[in-house]
Design a protein around this motif. Sequence first.
Motif, mmCIF file in Angstrom:
data_model
loop_
_atom_site.group_PDB
_atom_site.id
_atom_site.type_symbol
_atom_site.label_atom_id
_atom_site.label_comp_id
_atom_site.label_asym_id
_atom_site.label_seq_id
_atom_site.Cartn_x
_atom_site.Cartn_y
_atom_site.Cartn_z
ATOM 1 N N LEU A 78 40.571 39.889 46.003
ATOM 2 C CA LEU A 78 39.655 39.717 44.871
ATOM 3 C C LEU A 78 40.062 40.590 43.688
ATOM 4 N N ILE A 79 40.353 41.855 43.929
ATOM 5 C CA ILE A 79 40.744 42.759 42.844
ATOM 6 C C ILE A 79 42.049 42.286 42.207
ATOM 7 N N SER A 80 42.999 41.885 43.026
ATOM 8 C CA SER A 80 44.283 41.418 42.508
ATOM 9 C C SER A 80 44.123 40.128 41.717
ATOM 10 N N LEU A 81 43.303 39.210 42.215
ATOM 11 C CA LEU A 81 43.093 37.952 41.500
ATOM 12 C C LEU A 81 42.467 38.194 40.134
ATOM 13 N N ARG A 82 41.669 39.230 40.004
ATOM 14 C CA ARG A 82 41.115 39.570 38.686
ATOM 15 C C ARG A 82 42.232 39.870 37.694
ATOM 16 N N SER A 83 43.221 40.659 38.125
ATOM 17 C CA SER A 83 44.342 40.990 37.236
ATOM 18 C C SER A 83 45.164 39.752 36.915
ATOM 19 N N PHE A 84 45.451 38.949 37.927
ATOM 20 C CA PHE A 84 46.234 37.733 37.691
ATOM 21 C C PHE A 84 45.470 36.763 36.792
ATOM 22 N N TYR A 85 44.165 36.682 36.984
ATOM 23 C CA TYR A 85 43.360 35.783 36.158
ATOM 24 C C TYR A 85 43.315 36.269 34.716
ATOM 25 N N ALA A 86 43.331 37.583 34.508
ATOM 26 C CA ALA A 86 43.374 38.116 33.146
ATOM 27 C C ALA A 86 44.646 37.641 32.442
ATOM 28 N N ILE A 87 45.776 37.700 33.138
ATOM 29 C CA ILE A 87 47.038 37.211 32.559
ATOM 30 C C ILE A 87 46.918 35.718 32.265
ATOM 31 N N CYS A 137 37.270 35.100 49.238
ATOM 32 C CA CYS A 137 38.606 35.651 49.470
ATOM 33 C C CYS A 137 38.873 35.984 50.931
ATOM 34 N N LEU A 138 37.939 35.665 51.815
ATOM 35 C CA LEU A 138 38.149 35.882 53.253
ATOM 36 C C LEU A 138 39.050 34.774 53.788
ATOM 37 N N GLY A 139 40.337 34.944 53.630
ATOM 38 C CA GLY A 139 41.295 33.943 54.101
ATOM 39 C C GLY A 139 41.266 32.707 53.223
ATOM 40 N N GLY A 140 41.832 31.646 53.694
ATOM 41 C CA GLY A 140 41.789 30.369 53.007
ATOM 42 C C GLY A 140 42.677 30.289 51.788
ATOM 43 N N ILE A 141 42.283 29.403 50.894
ATOM 44 C CA ILE A 141 43.128 29.035 49.759
ATOM 45 C C ILE A 141 43.324 30.174 48.757
ATOM 46 N N LEU A 142 42.316 31.034 48.568
ATOM 47 C CA LEU A 142 42.478 32.137 47.617
ATOM 48 C C LEU A 142 43.397 33.216 48.165
ATOM 49 N N ASP A 143 43.363 33.430 49.456
ATOM 50 C CA ASP A 143 44.287 34.373 50.080
ATOM 51 C C ASP A 143 45.715 33.851 49.937
#
Length: 192
Positions: A78-87, A137-143
């Motif tokens: 979740l924290i990492s996706l926040r950074s990637f989503y900002a980009i 973010c518990l597994g699945g497609i976002l992981d």
Amino acid sequence: MVAALGLGPQRVGAEALAEGFASLGMLGLTAEDWAQVLGASERGEAPTLPWERLGEMDGLEQMQRAGDEELVRARTVLISLRSFYAIYMLHGLFMPDTPRPAAMRAPIDARGLGPVLDRIISLSPTHRQCAEGLTACLGGILDELYEALMEQLAADLCLFRIPGDEHGAAGFIDTWTRTLQEQTRPTSAHAP
């Protein structure tokens, strides 16, 4: 799934819809299971679904069942996706469209997950949004998306660089700043 919401399930097709449901981990069914369920529904038959597993879709229950390692991993994702989503979003704010940021957007676009990230990413999340984000973010497609983005990042850590510009990140920011200034400069009707 996003295409089905926008275009309607009939235009997307049962096979793609079944794959979408399976990729979200809904009820723990495979794409083949979902194809059977959707086929039964199209024929007007009552689909056989493991309704007892519907309770597993409750986020609180999922978080309570998750182990410490799973929760730490979900937080990292979740924290990492926040950074990637900002980009991803800064592209819309005139950030230079160089190969590296474009490559970072590609896994999100290829999976059609921009709208999903838009839903779960918040600058100042409420407790409920944080819980929903962790559950998602518990597994699945976002992981899996996180893994793909990390591979992209590992390929070249210098995200913010204009090819051929030896100034690196400073040159990238200078280019972006000039572009923003040009876009916000008032146009004059009397300009030559």
